[in-house]
Design a protein around this motif. Structure first.
Motif, mmCIF file in Angstrom:
data_model
loop_
_atom_site.group_PDB
_atom_site.id
_atom_site.type_symbol
_atom_site.label_atom_id
_atom_site.label_comp_id
_atom_site.label_asym_id
_atom_site.label_seq_id
_atom_site.Cartn_x
_atom_site.Cartn_y
_atom_site.Cartn_z
ATOM 1 N N MET A 139 0.853 -1.184 0.000
ATOM 2 C CA MET A 139 0.000 0.000 0.000
ATOM 3 C C MET A 139 0.891 1.236 0.000
ATOM 4 O O MET A 139 1.403 1.669 1.039
ATOM 5 C CB MET A 139 -0.927 -0.011 1.211
ATOM 6 N N LEU A 140 1.110 1.790 -1.180
ATOM 7 C CA LEU A 140 2.136 2.805 -1.374
ATOM 8 C C LEU A 140 1.989 4.029 -0.475
ATOM 9 O O LEU A 140 3.001 4.569 -0.006
ATOM 10 C CB LEU A 140 2.175 3.218 -2.849
ATOM 11 N N PRO A 141 0.772 4.498 -0.175
ATOM 12 C CA PRO A 141 0.680 5.672 0.703
ATOM 13 C C PRO A 141 1.259 5.449 2.103
ATOM 14 O O PRO A 141 1.550 6.420 2.805
ATOM 15 C CB PRO A 141 -0.830 5.943 0.778
ATOM 16 N N ASN A 142 1.438 4.187 2.506
ATOM 17 C CA ASN A 142 1.986 3.907 3.831
ATOM 18 C C ASN A 142 3.505 3.985 3.880
ATOM 19 O O ASN A 142 4.089 3.886 4.965
ATOM 20 C CB ASN A 142 1.580 2.495 4.289
ATOM 21 N N HIS A 143 4.163 4.135 2.723
ATOM 22 C CA HIS A 143 5.614 3.973 2.667
ATOM 23 C C HIS A 143 6.269 5.072 1.823
ATOM 24 O O HIS A 143 5.683 5.570 0.864
ATOM 25 C CB HIS A 143 5.973 2.622 2.043
ATOM 26 N N ALA A 144 7.507 5.375 2.144
ATOM 27 C CA ALA A 144 8.302 6.250 1.292
ATOM 28 C C ALA A 144 8.670 5.484 0.020
ATOM 29 O O ALA A 144 9.110 4.335 0.096
ATOM 30 C CB ALA A 144 9.570 6.686 2.015
ATOM 31 N N PRO A 145 8.506 6.076 -1.159
ATOM 32 C CA PRO A 145 8.852 5.366 -2.390
ATOM 33 C C PRO A 145 10.275 4.820 -2.409
ATOM 34 O O PRO A 145 10.503 3.715 -2.908
ATOM 35 C CB PRO A 145 8.632 6.436 -3.467
ATOM 36 N N LEU A 146 11.234 5.557 -1.845
ATOM 37 C CA LEU A 146 12.613 5.060 -1.826
ATOM 38 C C LEU A 146 12.709 3.770 -1.021
ATOM 39 O O LEU A 146 13.410 2.828 -1.418
ATOM 40 C CB LEU A 146 13.549 6.118 -1.243
ATOM 41 N N ALA A 147 12.002 3.700 0.106
ATOM 42 C CA ALA A 147 12.048 2.489 0.926
ATOM 43 C C ALA A 147 11.493 1.293 0.155
ATOM 44 O O ALA A 147 12.050 0.194 0.201
ATOM 45 C CB ALA A 147 11.269 2.701 2.220
ATOM 46 N N VAL A 148 10.386 1.499 -0.573
ATOM 47 C CA VAL A 148 9.803 0.409 -1.365
ATOM 48 C C VAL A 148 10.773 -0.014 -2.466
ATOM 49 O O VAL A 148 10.977 -1.209 -2.709
ATOM 50 C CB VAL A 148 8.450 0.832 -1.954
ATOM 51 N N ALA A 149 11.388 0.955 -3.141
ATOM 52 C CA ALA A 149 12.335 0.635 -4.212
ATOM 53 C C ALA A 149 13.502 -0.186 -3.677
ATOM 54 O O ALA A 149 13.963 -1.136 -4.327
ATOM 55 C CB ALA A 149 12.843 1.920 -4.859
ATOM 56 N N GLU A 150 13.984 0.139 -2.491
ATOM 57 C CA GLU A 150 15.116 -0.605 -1.941
ATOM 58 C C GLU A 150 14.700 -1.992 -1.459
ATOM 59 O O GLU A 150 15.439 -2.966 -1.625
ATOM 60 C CB GLU A 150 15.777 0.199 -0.828
ATOM 61 N N GLN A 151 13.510 -2.092 -0.865
ATOM 62 C CA GLN A 151 13.044 -3.406 -0.421
ATOM 63 C C GLN A 151 12.892 -4.358 -1.609
ATOM 64 O O GLN A 151 13.337 -5.516 -1.563
ATOM 65 C CB GLN A 151 11.701 -3.263 0.303
ATOM 66 N N PHE A 152 12.264 -3.867 -2.674
ATOM 67 C CA PHE A 152 12.010 -4.750 -3.809
ATOM 68 C C PHE A 152 13.234 -4.884 -4.708
ATOM 69 O O PHE A 152 13.369 -5.888 -5.423
ATOM 70 C CB PHE A 152 10.759 -4.314 -4.558
ATOM 71 N N GLY A 153 14.147 -3.931 -4.656
ATOM 72 C CA GLY A 153 15.440 -4.138 -5.299
ATOM 73 C C GLY A 153 16.212 -5.248 -4.613
ATOM 74 O O GLY A 153 16.893 -6.059 -5.251
ATOM 75 N N THR A 154 16.106 -5.295 -3.289
ATOM 76 C CA THR A 154 16.747 -6.372 -2.534
ATOM 77 C C THR A 154 16.120 -7.717 -2.880
ATOM 78 O O THR A 154 16.822 -8.712 -3.092
ATOM 79 C CB THR A 154 16.626 -6.106 -1.026
ATOM 80 N N PHE A 207 13.000 5.917 -8.921
ATOM 81 C CA PHE A 207 13.979 5.272 -8.049
ATOM 82 C C PHE A 207 14.349 3.887 -8.568
ATOM 83 O O PHE A 207 15.518 3.492 -8.558
ATOM 84 C CB PHE A 207 13.450 5.175 -6.619
ATOM 85 N N LEU A 208 13.350 3.117 -9.040
ATOM 86 C CA LEU A 208 13.626 1.785 -9.566
ATOM 87 C C LEU A 208 14.500 1.845 -10.812
ATOM 88 O O LEU A 208 15.348 0.965 -11.024
ATOM 89 C CB LEU A 208 12.313 1.068 -9.887
ATOM 90 N N ASP A 209 14.291 2.864 -11.643
ATOM 91 C CA ASP A 209 15.058 3.001 -12.885
ATOM 92 C C ASP A 209 16.299 3.866 -12.731
ATOM 93 O O ASP A 209 17.112 3.956 -13.654
ATOM 94 C CB ASP A 209 14.168 3.600 -13.982
ATOM 95 N N ASP A 210 16.436 4.520 -11.579
ATOM 96 C CA ASP A 210 17.571 5.412 -11.307
ATOM 97 C C ASP A 210 17.728 6.457 -12.421
ATOM 98 O O ASP A 210 18.806 6.638 -12.987
ATOM 99 C CB ASP A 210 18.867 4.608 -11.169
ATOM 100 N N ASP A 211 16.622 7.158 -12.705
ATOM 101 C CA ASP A 211 16.668 8.097 -13.837
ATOM 102 C C ASP A 211 16.035 9.455 -13.523
ATOM 103 O O ASP A 211 15.394 10.063 -14.382
ATOM 104 C CB ASP A 211 16.017 7.478 -15.073
ATOM 105 N N PRO A 232 -0.533 8.996 -7.995
ATOM 106 C CA PRO A 232 0.269 8.998 -9.228
ATOM 107 C C PRO A 232 1.634 9.652 -9.045
ATOM 108 O O PRO A 232 2.627 9.194 -9.638
ATOM 109 C CB PRO A 232 -0.601 9.789 -10.214
ATOM 110 N N ARG A 233 1.708 10.707 -8.217
ATOM 111 C CA ARG A 233 3.006 11.354 -7.989
ATOM 112 C C ARG A 233 3.958 10.405 -7.272
ATOM 113 O O ARG A 233 5.129 10.278 -7.643
ATOM 114 C CB ARG A 233 2.826 12.634 -7.169
ATOM 115 N N ARG A 234 3.460 9.719 -6.251
ATOM 116 C CA ARG A 234 4.303 8.787 -5.511
ATOM 117 C C ARG A 234 4.690 7.589 -6.382
ATOM 118 O O ARG A 234 5.811 7.067 -6.277
ATOM 119 C CB ARG A 234 3.584 8.325 -4.242
ATOM 120 N N LEU A 235 3.776 7.157 -7.247
ATOM 121 C CA LEU A 235 4.083 6.080 -8.174
ATOM 122 C C LEU A 235 5.198 6.493 -9.141
ATOM 123 O O LEU A 235 6.125 5.714 -9.413
ATOM 124 C CB LEU A 235 2.823 5.698 -8.947
ATOM 125 N N ALA A 236 5.112 7.721 -9.662
ATOM 126 C CA ALA A 236 6.144 8.206 -10.574
ATOM 127 C C ALA A 236 7.501 8.295 -9.871
ATOM 128 O O ALA A 236 8.541 7.956 -10.451
ATOM 129 C CB ALA A 236 5.745 9.569 -11.136
#
Length: 387
Positions: A119-134, A184-188, A175-179
């Motif tokens: 549930m993305l509103p509960n989390h910082a996007p960077l934290a989600v990107a790092e968790q799922f990158g791991t 972060f996932l694409d590092d761009d 949508p802003r948090r998704l973007a």
């Protein structure tokens, strides 16, 4: 699989009248989004795991059941196993999908694993990107990142999760948090952006590597439209919002724009389904989940009751009406009856994949259900799947 938006749409089914399904030749860019129907199944089958905790058992027991469920699903040809994020609910133990998925990855080798969802509103996007990158680094090519915009809990718990000032975020914030998460996932991030020198690790900054495909989850029209506009796969929560299924899927298909991820829509629906040796046994098990939901909806959440407690509960007329309505949306009965029900649902909705959630008090009953469904469709046996 939830969001909160208004559902709308046009004619039922895919725009050209097809019913959908994995047998159609479509591209997903090699991401593993599209599954393959096995045996006599009309579409690929997958698992949605709520890590249910029944009365008399513990979270430890339920997490052990989840491991057994993922291994069974892998051996029988289910395409993916997703874990849903919930909070402050005694009857589930899935508050930390990323942690559970790491554990499941260590006990499986082929099946896709993912969030159904975070549930993305509960989390910082960077934290989600790092968790799922791991997770992607731990299980390359097997991770899905499904995202929802609901809190997965009540408002007070959501406030505790998010912190002061964020509980009233509007729908346009998702949508802003998704973007931001995508960048972060694409590092761009572009030059000059405040996060241009912030990198999610593990991630692309460390060298070429895959990344989990994004999915949008929903129970109404908001995420359906957004998923279509972005060319992303979409998962709809039919298991608790059946009335909105066809409008949301129509809206997704009508809004779809081909992307680098998908050249055509791909829609999964979550389905409550439980098979047992007899109709009576199946009903006794699903009634435990119905009573658990009744208690949750009336502010009395707890562990999932036993079949004996569910059968003896003194339902008021209004409670009986709720429970009967809830049970009407669960495909349950003998294995052949469940397979027939799933086939009919796939045909009516045109879903490309069915994700089954077996909600019951007993972990053994849930495990047996997935095995019986696989048997009914003639899906691979554990022995042949391992060869």
């Amino acid at each position: 699989m939830s969001d909160t938006g208004d559902a709308s749409g046009g004619a039922n089914g895919l725009p050209d009248g097809r019913t959908g399904g994995a047998q159609e030749s479509r591209s997903d860019g090699g991401s593993g989004i599209r599954g393959t129907a096995l045996g006599r199944a009309a579409v690929p089958l997958s698992v949605l795991d709520l890590v249910t905790v029944g009365a008399g058992s513990t979270a430890y027991d339920s997490l052990r059941t989840s491991v057994a469920m993922a291994r069974l699903a892998e051996s029988r040809g289910y395409h993916r196993h997703w874990v849903a994020e919930h909070h402050s609910m005694p009857g589930v133990a899935s508050s930390s999908p990323a942690v559970i998925l790491a554990h499941l990855a260590a006990h499986t080798s082929r099946i896709r694993l993912g969030s159904g969802g975070v549930m993305l509103p509960n989390h910082a996007p960077l934290a989600v990107a790092e968790q799922f990158g791991t997770l992607e680094a731990l299980a390359p090519g097997r991770i899905d990142l499904g995202l929802g915009r609901a809190p997965g809990t009540d408002g007070r718990t959501a406030a505790a999760l998010r912190g002061p000032g964020r509980i009233e975020e509007g729908a346009d914030e998702f949508p802003r948090r998704l973007a931001e998460l995508t960048r972060f996932l694409d590092d761009d991030f572009p030059d000059g952006h405040p996060y241009a020198r912030v990198h999610a690790v593990p991630g692309p900054v460390q060298g070429s590597a895959g990344r989990p495909p994004l999915w949008l989850l929903g129970s109404s029209g908001f995420s359906a439209r957004l998923a279509g506009e972005l060319g992303l796969p979409f998962a709809y929560a039919h298991h608790f919002s059946a009335a909105g299924t066809l409008p949301a899927l129509d809206l997704y298909r009508e809004s779809f724009r081909p992307s680098a991820v998908l050249d055509a829509p791909y829609a999964v629906i979550g389905v409550s389904a439980l098979a047992a040796d007899t109709d009576g046994e199946a009903r006794a098990q699903v009634l435990t989940g119905a009573l658990s939901m009744l208690r949750l909806r009336t502010g009395r959440p707890g562990l999932v009751p036993t079949p004996e407690e569910a059968a003896a509960y003194p339902y008021t007329p209004l409670e009986r009406e709720f429970v009967d309505g809830w049970l009407a949306n669960i495909v349950h009965g003998t294995p052949d009856a469940v397979a027939d029900g799933l086939d009919g649902l796939a045909k009516r909705t045109g879903a490309d994949e069915l994700m089954l959630t077996a909600n019951a008090h007993s972990g053994a009953a849930r495990l047996r259900s997935y095995g019986l469904v696989a048997d009914a469709y003639g899906m691979p046996t554990a022995v042949s799947a391992a060869d």
